[in-house]
Design an enzyme around this catalytic site. Structure first.
Site, PDB file in Angstrom:
ATOM      1  N   HIS A 100      -8.522   2.812   2.946  1.00 53.54           N
ATOM      2  CA  HIS A 100      -7.469   1.811   2.743  1.00 53.54           C
ATOM      3  C   HIS A 100      -7.619   0.644   3.730  1.00 53.54           C
ATOM      4  O   HIS A 100      -7.819   0.869   4.924  1.00 53.54           O
ATOM      5  CB  HIS A 100      -6.093   2.475   2.926  1.00 53.54           C
ATOM      6  CG  HIS A 100      -4.945   1.518   2.820  1.00 53.54           C
ATOM      7  ND1 HIS A 100      -3.916   1.471   3.735  1.00 53.54           N
ATOM      8  CD2 HIS A 100      -4.687   0.555   1.898  1.00 53.54           C
ATOM      9  CE1 HIS A 100      -3.061   0.534   3.368  1.00 53.54           C
ATOM     10  NE2 HIS A 100      -3.495  -0.043   2.271  1.00 53.54           N
TER      11      HIS A 100
HETATM   12 CA    CA Z   1     -10.347   0.042   0.098  1.00 55.92          CA
END
Ligand code: CA
Ligand code: TV7
Ligand code: ZN
Length: 391
Positions: free
Chosen positions: A179
């Protein structure tokens, strides 16, 4: 300058300082600057330097890094060494440790990869480039006052901040398997930057990036709904990823209408990555770059690297993606004169091919945990989120 048009009509610039290659996180650490050496050798071996402008980038200055990072964090980063770290203290405060070790030349390394992103941004701002590439950058986890996940300086945030001086809206897209939390957090409360990350979610670093993590709660806050997250499971395949990426990224570009796009091309989303758990092949990963490029006729585009822990495949992906930018196609057989060509040969290493089948490696294939329903629900969710910000 000589009046000869390049075939694609895109001016591509490549920003790199080979001095980054001399820096090492430590013997067993998965982040290997060697992947950048291999990438450069493949790019040169295929002759892609003749189709773009290549620049030896300069190191960023401390003043430039202060545009995002805190002064005491930068003081620490610039003065700590393996020799004085015992006395310095504050390692915990700034999140140094196994993931983000103190190593020789760390400050120079940070200034080098950030400098390449500043140079890339400057070429886009002055419109000398349509597409600017920095494979040594893309270190998306670094925070204002903290190192995180192999990242010390957030070159992406700095590049976006630079582009915001000439563009009202910048879209950030992140295909690293992790992320893009540092970039999301930096622009959490503004409607001038939309962030979109695709990543493995669930018992995986950094643990953020759930589907309902969409920006500040309050409709009064300009950043409301400006963070898009596409949490995925193990084993996503080429077709599923392409389908999801084109639909969601296409919708984000259409709704937000950014003047510039920064695409983080982390190669740890490839099949066979040492840390990642997806099953993507080089061409599917590269499809994301092709897709974004196809939406950038009148927008600035910056490509940065990021993760990628199986160096030969990182080099393949980023060389292929460089070729996508300049509009060249590469023959599958890696040229014989490429230095370190043996890194790509043998059955284990991809048989000397540029496009080996990474997804079907018997020992490295990850079971695909995505149902049609899950992928459909994800698209639906993003469409619903985007309807809130249509103006
Ligand atoms: Ca990513
Ligand atoms: C952008 N995964 C960065 C991705 C950063 C991932 C992690 C390791 C790791 C670190 C090592 C090492 C490792 C084999 C893998 C919770 C922990 C577990 C440290 C050992 N081997 C990017 C960061 C992630 C360091 N961190 O997005 C030295 O794996 O999961 C964690 C945190 C605590 C710390 N320990 C790992 O791709 C560039 N680290 C071997 C030696
Ligand atoms: Zn990653």
């Amino acid at each position: 300058e000589n009046g000869i048009e390049r075939p694609t009509g895109y001016n591509v610039s490549f920003h790199y300082n080979p001095k980054v290659e001399g820096h090492h996180f430590g013997r067993s650490h998965p982040m290997k600057p060697w992947r950048l050496t291999l990438t450069k050798q493949l790019v040169l071996g295929y002759g892609l330097q003749y189709a773009m402008d290549t620049y030896v980038s300069r190191p960023a200055s401390r003043q430039e890094l202060e545009i995002f990072h805190g002064k005491s964090y930068l003081n620490f980063l610039s003065s700590i060494t393996p020799e004085n770290m015992e006395q310095m203290g504050d390692l915990g405060r700034f999140n140094f440790g196994d993931d983000c070790p103190v190593f020789d030349g760390m400050w120079d390394y940070c200034r080098l990869y950030a400098g390449a992103s500043f140079d890339a941004a400057a070429k886009l701002i002055s419109k000398q480039s349509d597409i600017a590439i920095n494979w040594s950058g893309g270190l998306h986890h670094a925070k204002k006052n903290e190192a995180s996940g192999f990242c010390y300086i957030n070159d992406i945030v700095l590049a976006i901040q630079a582009m915001l001086t000439v563009e009202s809206r910048v879209l950030y897209v992140d295909i690293d398997v992790h992320h893009g939390d540092g970039v999301e957090q930096a622009f959490w409360s503004t409607d001038r930057v939309m962030t979109l990350s695709y990543h493995k979610f669930g018992d995986f670093f950094p643990g953020t990036g759930a589907m309902d993590e969409t920006g500040p709660e309050s409709i009064e806050n300009p950043g409301w709904k400006m963070a898009l997250n596409v949490p995925l499971h193990d084993g996503i395949d080429d077709e599923q990823y392409r389908d999801l990426f084109s639909e969601i990224t296409g919708a984000a570009i259409e709704t937000f209408n950014p003047g510039a796009i920064v695409l983080q091309c982390g190669a740890d989303s490839l099949g066979g990555d040492r840390l990642g758990k997806f099953n993507l092949n080089i061409r599917a990963h590269g499809y994301c770059i092709e897709f974004v490029k196809s939406k950038c006729h009148n927008r600035r585009l910056m490509l940065v690297g990021g993760g990628g822990y199986t160096p030969r495949n990182v080099a393949r992906a980023w060389c292929h993606e460089t070729s996508v930018c300049v509009g060249a196609s590469l023959k599958n057989h890696i040229p014989g004169h490429v230095p370190y060509r043996q890194a790509f040969t043998g059955e284990e290493n991809g048989d000397g091919l540029m496009y080996p089948d990474l997804a079907n490696h018997p020992s490295k294939r990850h079971p695909n945990l995505h149902s049609k329903e899950y992928l459909q629900m994800m698209k639906q969710n993003i469409h619903t989120q985007l309807r809130f910000i249509q103006n």
